[in-house]
Design a protein around this motif. Structure first.
Motif, short mmCIF file in Angstrom:
data_model
loop_
_atom_site.label_atom_id
_atom_site.label_comp_id
_atom_site.label_asym_id
_atom_site.label_seq_id
_atom_site.Cartn_x
_atom_site.Cartn_y
_atom_site.Cartn_z
N PHE A 183 0.86 -1.18 0.00
CA PHE A 183 0.00 0.00 0.00
C PHE A 183 0.90 1.24 0.00
N PRO A 184 0.93 1.98 -1.11
CA PRO A 184 1.91 3.08 -1.25
C PRO A 184 1.53 4.34 -0.49
N GLU A 196 1.52 -10.60 5.40
CA GLU A 196 2.73 -10.13 4.71
C GLU A 196 2.51 -8.84 3.93
N ALA A 197 1.39 -8.17 4.15
CA ALA A 197 1.15 -6.89 3.48
C ALA A 197 2.10 -5.83 4.04
N ILE A 198 2.32 -4.78 3.24
CA ILE A 198 3.19 -3.68 3.66
C ILE A 198 2.41 -2.38 3.52
N PHE A 199 2.29 -1.66 4.63
CA PHE A 199 1.64 -0.35 4.64
C PHE A 199 2.74 0.70 4.80
N LEU A 241 -9.47 -12.74 10.90
CA LEU A 241 -8.64 -11.66 10.36
C LEU A 241 -7.17 -12.07 10.47
N ASN A 242 -6.43 -11.85 9.39
CA ASN A 242 -5.03 -12.27 9.39
C ASN A 242 -4.13 -11.11 8.99
N PHE A 243 -3.34 -10.63 9.98
CA PHE A 243 -2.31 -9.62 9.74
C PHE A 243 -0.92 -10.21 10.05
N ALA A 244 -0.78 -11.51 10.00
CA ALA A 244 0.49 -12.16 10.36
C ALA A 244 1.60 -11.69 9.43
N GLY A 245 2.72 -11.27 10.02
CA GLY A 245 3.87 -10.86 9.23
C GLY A 245 3.70 -9.53 8.51
N THR A 246 2.64 -8.81 8.82
CA THR A 246 2.40 -7.52 8.16
C THR A 246 3.34 -6.46 8.71
N THR A 247 3.71 -5.50 7.85
CA THR A 247 4.59 -4.41 8.25
C THR A 247 3.86 -3.08 8.13
N PHE A 248 3.82 -2.36 9.25
CA PHE A 248 3.21 -1.03 9.29
C PHE A 248 4.33 -0.02 9.50
N THR A 255 4.99 -6.14 12.41
CA THR A 255 5.92 -5.10 12.84
C THR A 255 5.23 -3.75 12.75
N PHE A 256 5.19 -3.05 13.88
CA PHE A 256 4.55 -1.74 13.95
C PHE A 256 5.65 -0.68 14.18
N PHE A 257 6.14 -0.10 13.10
CA PHE A 257 7.20 0.91 13.25
C PHE A 257 6.66 2.20 13.85
N GLY A 258 5.42 2.52 13.57
CA GLY A 258 4.84 3.76 14.10
C GLY A 258 3.93 3.53 15.28
N GLY A 259 3.92 2.34 15.81
CA GLY A 259 3.05 2.03 16.95
C GLY A 259 1.70 1.53 16.50
#
Length: 470
Positions: free
Chosen positions: A64-65, A83-86, A101-108, A129-133
């Motif tokens: 998601f750009p 594995e989605a990337i936000f 709901l599946n957010f496994a391995g997702t990067t925020f 992974t929540f880089f911004g919390g």
């Protein structure tokens, strides 16, 4: 031959996307999976809107750009963001996820908002992974909440969140603050091996099921004030490296702090223990606060735990916390009282270590015997003609050569006689006494006699106190 199907593969190498290749992708990805900066954002938004309209919620591995706003949306079927990337902020506030709901391995990469969101099925954030919390304030997890192995580089906000199913936070890394104040855990809450790098707040939280913090690490503030633990609570081998507070916390079932480490100030003030308590091999590295007020709080906290152990008949553990209570009291006492308490501590460990009295007594008897041996005493003889009285004085400063020449049986015999008369002086049982020669020996006899009576009485009092208490 030109590739017509998206080449994206899942973590296990499986090709999962049936979308056509976007012509601008150098790697053969579709418009959803392509991570390049040249991505056609308008095309991405149009195709994403069509997917959502037909309730196709398979977003696995999507990139998601821009900021994404799903606020107030109702997801009636299963949703997959694995594995989605936000790349920017994400907003799922007030959403409803009716099924899994599946957010496994997702990067925020920016803040992820799930404010007041309802998760009716299982919610899987394992390895995310929540880089911004992540903000989950006021959300409801009706199914299980699975965050095992997730990483929060920003704050993790779960205040007021309701976990109706199990809450799984094992091995989660909270690099920012972790805020669970007012959260409700109706089922098992697992924080085993979790790492809290900043403050961790569980104030007013309710744990209706088991609460497990096995091997967790709290690097800074750990606050469990006014929390309620209704079932088995496990803090085994937890490291509390910062200040810790269980003020007014309620432990209604068994509580286990075995081998826990409390590196700084800890408060159990007004804490209620309803079941068994275990502090076996726990370590309290600080028994006094930075000031009188902090020490007073420590003293009251240790007294509270001591009383809880006394009510359960665990006198050994109660004695350990009584020792810590007295240490905290000593640290805030005035100078003269502090001196007396220091003496009391080293003599008998505030009455909890009577074996110290025995060791001190043995040391006094031995030292007095040496003083008698090297400063001169007259030892009465036996009945004639067995033995006449003799004068013992090994002056090592004046007659060093004579001393070295007599090393052997005679020296040992004289020392044993001096040791015997030292014991008789220390323990006033009567009998023939030696005759001290010189002021040093006379002073030693007087001091040893006084100390003997004092230490014997002290030993009797301390031992009787422990026996009566048990």
């Amino acid at each position: 031959m030109a590739r017509t199907q998206c080449q994206y593969k899942s973590w296990d190498g499986t090709r999962i996307c049936r979308e056509s290749v976007w012509q601008g992708s150098a790697e053969g990805f579709c418009i959803f999976h392509d991570p390049s900066k040249e991505k056609n954002i308008n095309l991405f938004k149009r195709k994403l809107a069509r997917k959502i309209k037909r309730e196709d919620y398979n977003f696995r591995g999507y990139y998601f750009p821009e900021s994404v706003d799903f606020a107030d949306h109702v997801f009636a079927t299963e949703v997959d963001f694995e594995e989605a990337i936000f790349s920017s902020s994400t907003n799922f506030s007030n959403c409803t996820f009716s099924q899994r709901l599946n957010f496994a391995g997702t990067t925020f990469f920016d803040r992820a908002n799930f404010l007041n969101t309802t998760f009716s099925g299982g919610a899987y954030f394992a390895g995310a992974t929540f880089f911004g919390g992540g903000n989950f304030v006021g959300s409801t997890f009706s199914g299980g909440a699975y965050f095992a192995g997730a990483t929060f580089f920003g704050g993790a906000f779960f205040s007021g969140t309701t976990f109706s199913g199990g809450a799984h936070f094992a091995r989660v890394s909270f690099s920012g603050g972790a805020y669970f104040s007012g959260a409700t855990f109706f089922d098992r809450a697992g924080f085993a091996r979790a790492a809290f790098s900043e403050e961790a707040e569980f104030m007013g939280s309710t744990f209706s099921g088991d609460a497990h913090f096995l091997n967790a690490t709290f690097h800074k503030w750990a606050r469990f004030e006014e929390s309620r633990f209704a079932d088995v609570t496990d803090f085994v081998r937890v490291q509390f490296l910062g200040d810790t507070s269980f003020w007014k916390a309620q432990f209604e079932n068994s509580t286990d702090f075995q081998m826990a480490v409390f590196a700084k100030n800890v408060s159990f003030l007004d804490t209620q223990f309803g079941g068994e308590i275990n502090f076996e091999q726990s370590t309290f590295e600080r028994n006094m606060g930075e000031d009188a007020m902090a020490s007073a709080l420590l003293e009251r906290s240790y007294r509270n735990v001591k009383n809880a152990f006394l009510q359960r008949g665990n006198y050994a553990a109660a004695g350990n916390f009584y020792y810590r209570e007295m240490e905290a009291r000593r640290s805030r006492s005035k100078r003269m009282n502090r001196v007396w308490m220091e003496v009391y501590k080293w003599l008998c460990g505030y009455g909890e270590k009577p074996q110290r009295i025995a060791l001190v007594s043995v040391a006094i008897i031995a030292m007095s015997a040496l003083i008698f041996l090297f400063n001169g005493v007259i030892i009465p003889g036996g009945r004639p003609p067995v033995e006449a009285e003799r004068f013992v004085d090994y002056n090592i400063f004046v007659d060093y050569n004579s001393l070295t020449a007599q090393l052997g049986w005679q020296l040992l015999r004289d020392f044993l006689d001096c040791l015997y008369y030292s014991v008789v002086t220390f323990v006033p049982v009567g009998g023939e006494l030696m005759i001290p020669v010189g002021y040093s020996c006379k002073i030693t006899v007087a001091v040893e006699g006084f100390l003997g009576i004092f230490l014997i009485v002290l030993f009797a009092i301390v031992t009787a106190r422990k026996m009566v208490r048990q």
